[in-house]
Design a protein around this motif. Structure first.
Motif, PDB file in Angstrom:
ATOM      1  N   GLU A 196      15.011  -0.548  13.485  1.00  0.00           N
ATOM      2  CA  GLU A 196      14.407  -1.425  14.486  1.00  0.00           C
ATOM      3  C   GLU A 196      13.097  -0.848  15.009  1.00  0.00           C
ATOM      4  N   ALA A 197      13.053   0.474  15.200  1.00  0.00           N
ATOM      5  CA  ALA A 197      11.812   1.104  15.670  1.00  0.00           C
ATOM      6  C   ALA A 197      10.708   0.965  14.625  1.00  0.00           C
ATOM      7  N   ALA A 198      11.051   1.149  13.335  1.00  0.00           N
ATOM      8  CA  ALA A 198      10.062   0.985  12.269  1.00  0.00           C
ATOM      9  C   ALA A 198       9.559  -0.457  12.201  1.00  0.00           C
ATOM     10  N   PHE A 199      10.473  -1.412  12.408  1.00  0.00           N
ATOM     11  CA  PHE A 199      10.075  -2.829  12.388  1.00  0.00           C
ATOM     12  C   PHE A 199       9.095  -3.131  13.508  1.00  0.00           C
ATOM     13  N   ARG A 200       9.394  -2.649  14.723  1.00  0.00           N
ATOM     14  CA  ARG A 200       8.508  -2.916  15.857  1.00  0.00           C
ATOM     15  C   ARG A 200       7.148  -2.236  15.685  1.00  0.00           C
ATOM     16  N   LYS A 201       7.139  -1.077  15.019  1.00  0.00           N
ATOM     17  CA  LYS A 201       5.879  -0.376  14.785  1.00  0.00           C
ATOM     18  C   LYS A 201       4.979  -1.161  13.838  1.00  0.00           C
ATOM     19  N   ILE A 202       5.573  -1.796  12.823  1.00  0.00           N
ATOM     20  CA  ILE A 202       4.785  -2.581  11.868  1.00  0.00           C
ATOM     21  C   ILE A 202       4.395  -3.919  12.467  1.00  0.00           C
ATOM     22  N   ASP A 203       5.298  -4.519  13.256  1.00  0.00           N
ATOM     23  CA  ASP A 203       5.045  -5.822  13.877  1.00  0.00           C
ATOM     24  C   ASP A 203       4.114  -5.638  15.077  1.00  0.00           C
ATOM     25  N   THR A 204       2.843  -5.367  14.790  1.00  0.00           N
ATOM     26  CA  THR A 204       1.881  -5.086  15.859  1.00  0.00           C
ATOM     27  C   THR A 204       1.606  -6.294  16.740  1.00  0.00           C
ATOM     28  N   SER A 205       1.798  -7.506  16.201  1.00  0.00           N
ATOM     29  CA  SER A 205       1.559  -8.698  17.007  1.00  0.00           C
ATOM     30  C   SER A 205       2.687  -8.976  17.979  1.00  0.00           C
ATOM     31  N   GLY A 206       3.872  -8.397  17.726  1.00  0.00           N
ATOM     32  CA  GLY A 206       5.004  -8.592  18.611  1.00  0.00           C
ATOM     33  C   GLY A 206       5.617  -9.968  18.549  1.00  0.00           C
ATOM     34  N   ASP A 207       5.395 -10.717  17.426  1.00  0.00           N
ATOM     35  CA  ASP A 207       5.933 -12.079  17.325  1.00  0.00           C
ATOM     36  C   ASP A 207       7.295 -12.127  16.656  1.00  0.00           C
ATOM     37  N   GLY A 208       7.867 -10.948  16.336  1.00  0.00           N
ATOM     38  CA  GLY A 208       9.179 -10.910  15.714  1.00  0.00           C
ATOM     39  C   GLY A 208       9.162 -11.082  14.211  1.00  0.00           C
ATOM     40  N   PHE A 209       7.977 -11.077  13.595  1.00  0.00           N
ATOM     41  CA  PHE A 209       7.844 -11.203  12.152  1.00  0.00           C
ATOM     42  C   PHE A 209       6.845 -10.163  11.642  1.00  0.00           C
ATOM     43  N   ILE A 210       7.025  -9.750  10.386  1.00  0.00           N
ATOM     44  CA  ILE A 210       6.030  -8.947   9.685  1.00  0.00           C
ATOM     45  C   ILE A 210       5.339  -9.857   8.684  1.00  0.00           C
ATOM     46  N   ASP A 211       4.043 -10.088   8.884  1.00  0.00           N
ATOM     47  CA  ASP A 211       3.309 -10.906   7.937  1.00  0.00           C
ATOM     48  C   ASP A 211       2.544 -10.006   6.963  1.00  0.00           C
TER      49      ASP A 211
ATOM     50  N   VAL B 286       0.127  -0.746   6.646  1.00  0.00           N
ATOM     51  CA  VAL B 286       1.005   0.421   6.509  1.00  0.00           C
ATOM     52  C   VAL B 286       1.487   0.605   5.078  1.00  0.00           C
ATOM     53  N   ALA B 287       1.031  -0.226   4.134  1.00  0.00           N
ATOM     54  CA  ALA B 287       1.548  -0.172   2.768  1.00  0.00           C
ATOM     55  C   ALA B 287       1.166   1.141   2.103  1.00  0.00           C
ATOM     56  N   ASP B 288       2.022   1.652   1.250  1.00  0.00           N
ATOM     57  CA  ASP B 288       1.753   2.830   0.448  1.00  0.00           C
ATOM     58  C   ASP B 288       2.477   2.686  -0.882  1.00  0.00           C
ATOM     59  N   TRP B 289       2.077   3.495  -1.859  1.00  0.00           N
ATOM     60  CA  TRP B 289       2.600   3.321  -3.210  1.00  0.00           C
ATOM     61  C   TRP B 289       4.083   3.619  -3.307  1.00  0.00           C
ATOM     62  N   GLU B 290       4.635   4.424  -2.393  1.00  0.00           N
ATOM     63  CA  GLU B 290       6.053   4.740  -2.474  1.00  0.00           C
ATOM     64  C   GLU B 290       6.939   3.540  -2.165  1.00  0.00           C
ATOM     65  N   ARG B 291       6.406   2.529  -1.479  1.00  0.00           N
ATOM     66  CA  ARG B 291       7.205   1.338  -1.184  1.00  0.00           C
ATOM     67  C   ARG B 291       6.866   0.196  -2.118  1.00  0.00           C
ATOM     68  N   SER B 292       6.173   0.501  -3.225  1.00  0.00           N
ATOM     69  CA  SER B 292       5.884  -0.517  -4.216  1.00  0.00           C
ATOM     70  C   SER B 292       7.142  -0.818  -5.032  1.00  0.00           C
ATOM     71  N   PRO B 293       7.145  -1.912  -5.812  1.00  0.00           N
ATOM     72  CA  PRO B 293       8.326  -2.196  -6.634  1.00  0.00           C
ATOM     73  C   PRO B 293       8.663  -0.996  -7.504  1.00  0.00           C
ATOM     74  N   ARG B 294       9.953  -0.670  -7.609  1.00  0.00           N
ATOM     75  CA  ARG B 294      10.294   0.528  -8.368  1.00  0.00           C
ATOM     76  C   ARG B 294      11.702   0.430  -8.935  1.00  0.00           C
ATOM     77  N   LEU B 295      11.925   1.217 -10.005  1.00  0.00           N
ATOM     78  CA  LEU B 295      13.222   1.353 -10.639  1.00  0.00           C
ATOM     79  C   LEU B 295      13.570   2.834 -10.649  1.00  0.00           C
ATOM     80  N   GLU B 296      14.718   3.173 -10.075  1.00  0.00           N
ATOM     81  CA  GLU B 296      15.118   4.573  -9.952  1.00  0.00           C
ATOM     82  C   GLU B 296      16.452   4.776 -10.656  1.00  0.00           C
ATOM     83  N   ARG B 297      16.502   5.817 -11.486  1.00  0.00           N
ATOM     84  CA  ARG B 297      17.741   6.222 -12.146  1.00  0.00           C
ATOM     85  C   ARG B 297      17.982   7.692 -11.834  1.00  0.00           C
ATOM     86  N   ARG B 298      19.172   7.984 -11.325  1.00  0.00           N
ATOM     87  CA  ARG B 298      19.510   9.361 -10.972  1.00  0.00           C
ATOM     88  C   ARG B 298      20.895   9.698 -11.493  1.00  0.00           C
TER      89      ARG B 298
END
Length: 605
Positions: free
Chosen positions: A143-158, A165-177
């Motif tokens: 919830e804290a991360a959501f509020r940090k990204i939702d800078t407009s405070g409208d309850g949505f992330i557009d 805040v985008a970075d390559w680590e949150r890009s589409p990915r396939l992980e096998r471990r």
């Protein structure tokens, strides 16, 4: 007739008889109620809920079970050997073998532009955001991360808020471990568009991997090769090269283009790079310099010192100056084991009589926070006080500390503990008598309607565990063999030892004892009591506020009773009533009772 042929015939007869017995048992247990159930402990049990489509089944008592839900969730357990879980909300499939020894996991995440945007409307709600949260993240953290990204405070992330805040680590990915610690570990992650990170090891000899950014690495210890990642970080760089380690080694910081050579490690060293120089021969002498090259106002190149570290007759004498380019440079002096000193313009520390790396006496002063700390015969005595800080310790008898409103008390270390933590989202109190008693009470901030939700956990090891969730669902278990919270441990081994479980929620209740030999379950549409293999009594109830379908009779309540899985029993329902004999014979007992809601049905029509 030959002996092998006789054995074959006998084996076939046994198989047919076993199949017939299972069929008769299931026939005596499955009812014509809307919710289909089969129960023949310990051989087989099944439950199909037509309203939700969820299915659960099990065999051999607590050894094996399977759960399948309409949202795609599937879980199979064969305790304690194997477990398989497919969780679409976590975008992953996972298999464990004798957990925590063996594990294989495959996770495919669609990426940040989706982030749980199931409606594809370009807006992500908090609930959608939680679906794609990092595994193991707490609700408050999400919830804290959501509020940090939702800078407009409208309850949505557009989309625009995401781009910030985008970075390559949150890009589409396939992980096998795959892992079988401490012998084998394999982690292969493919990021879009086209980036891959692969790391593996076969301990203690082979280490390797490949990266589209950092390149490949491979080593056979101690003969030679190069290592990157966490193991290289231990040596102070992002890559370690060696031949017949420790005879020759290189520690490289490729990001800063620095390299340090050892011959052998760690005795003789020399290194260089932009803003970096080191040389020495331990234990006699070693020096490391760091600086930053910049241009002054006139455009002339100048060297700004960052750190200068000296060691003579290690570990007897050491002198360091670091953070020299900061507002408060730091200076340190060590004459081991007699005394050590560290100071800046606003802090001061003086220590005496070192044993290994710990001083028996120490005085610390921080002016900016008005903090003073005195240690004597570490770790036995400490007294400290400052702004938003207080501590008093006589170890192991008593230890009290309070930092930024969070309190920790320990009595007779390590037996008695108390913690009181305050966060922006909840207050949590924890009590512990190591290792037999643990209690955790969390109180969330009031919701807009004034509701205060709580999450409680009490464990008396190894006898019992009590848990209360924010939705007021209560769980009680005996035995509870693990003095820690691990969902996979509990799922893999817990049912083998839990001879009593109780679950009570706002609309449901369940009690199982002696590995389901005794079973009691109740919800708004179902009631069941059984004591295997003696009897089973079940009532499927019609909800009082539910209107019957148009043009169809009211289903009413259906009651079933069985002795010895159907050797003798009866069935009472709105359509028929009969006595059951010998797992299949039905003797009608008369017409069912007239429908009480027939007039209501006609009126509804």
């Amino acid at each position: 007739m030959s002996l092998p042929r006789r054995r074959a015939i006998i084996l076939r007869c046994m198989v047919v008889a076993a199949a017939l017995l299972c069929t008769l048992l299931a026939a005596g247990c499955v009812t014509d109620s809307p919710r289909t159930r089969a129960y023949a402990w310990p051989f087989y049990r099944a439950d199909v809920n037509p309203e939700t489509g969820d299915r659960t089944s099990g065999t051999l008592g607590p050894i094996a079970d399977k759960t399948r839900r309409t949202d795609g969730f599937v879980q199979t357990n064969v305790r304690p050997f194997y477990s398989y879980t497919r969780d679409p909300q976590q975008f992953q499939q996972e298999q464990t073998f004798f957990y925590p020894l063996g594990m294989y996991r495959e996770r495919e995440r669609p990426g940040p532009e989706w982030w749980g945007d199931a409606n594809n409307d370009g807006k992500v709600t908090l609930e959608e955001f939680k679906i794609n949260a990092v595994e193991g993240a707490k609700d408050a953290e999400v919830e804290a991360a959501f509020r940090k990204i939702d800078t407009s405070g409208d309850g949505f992330i557009d989309l625009e808020e995401y781009k910030a805040v985008a970075d390559w680590e949150r890009s589409p990915r396939l992980e096998r471990r795959a892992q079988f610690p401490p012998i084998f570990w394999w982690n292969d992650v493919s990021y879009a568009p086209g980036h891959r990170e692969l790391d593996y090891f076969f301990f203690p000899l082979v280490f390797g991997g490949n990266s589209t950014i950092e390149g490949s690495h491979f080593a056979v210890v101690p003969f030679g090769g190069n290592i990157k990642g966490v193991l290289a970080n231990i040596f102070g760089g992002d890559e370690l090269r060696f031949v017949m380690f420790p005879l020759y080694a290189e520690v490289r910081n490729n990001a800063k283009k620095r390299v340090t050579y050892y011959l052998p490690f760690p005795l003789v060293r020399w290194g260089y790079g932009p803003g970096y120089k080191t040389y020495g021969a331990l234990p006699f002498f070693m020096r490391t310099e760091q600086w930053r090259d910049e241009k002054d106002a006139a455009g002339k190149a100048t060297r700004i010192p960052v750190a200068d570290r000296w060691t003579i007759m290690w570990p007897l004498f050491r002198y360091d100056r670091d953070r020299m380019d900061k507002k408060y440079p730091r200076e340190s002096l060590m004459v081991y084991p007699f005394f050590g000193m560290t100071k800046t313009a606003v802090t001061f520390n003086l220590s005496f009589a070192f044993i290994l790396n710990y001083p028996m006496f120490s005085y610390t002063r921080a002016d900016l926070t008005d903090t003073t700390i005195i240690d004597a015969f570490w770790p036995i005595f400490r007294i400290g006080r400052g702004r938003n800080f207080e501590q008093f310790r006589i170890w192991p008898l008593y230890d009290y500390s309070k930092v930024n409103g969070n309190t920790a008390i320990n009595v007779m270390w390590p037996l008695f503990w108390y913690f009181d933590d305050i966060t922006p989202w909840y207050r949590e109190e924890r009590y512990q008598i190591f290792p037999i008693f643990f209690a955790n009470f969390r109180r969330y901030l009031p919701e807009p309607d004034g509701t205060v939700r709580t999450r409680d956990l009490v464990r008396v090891w190894p006898f019992a565990k009590y848990r209360k969730d924010p939705d007021n669902t209560v769980n009680f278990e005996m035995l509870s063999l693990f003095p820690f919270n691990d969902e996979k441990f509990d799922r893999t081994y817990g049912p083998l030892f839990k001879f009593l479980t109780v679950r009570a929620g706002p609309k449901e209740a369940a009690v199982q004892a002696l590995f389901r030999i005794f079973n009691y379950e109740e919800d708004p549409t179902h009631l069941e009591v059984s004591l295997a293999p003696l009897f089973r009594w079940e009532v499927s109830k019609e909800a009082k506020d539910r209107l019957p379908p148009v043009g169809q009779p009211h289903p009413g309540d259906v009651e079933n009773f069985d002795l010895l899985y159907g050797l003798l029993g009866y069935h009472h329902g709105p359509k028929e009533r009969y006595i059951k004999l010998f797992w299949g014979i039905k003797i009608p007992t008369g017409e069912p009772a007239p429908e009480k809601n027939k007039s209501a049905t006609n009126e509804h029509k």
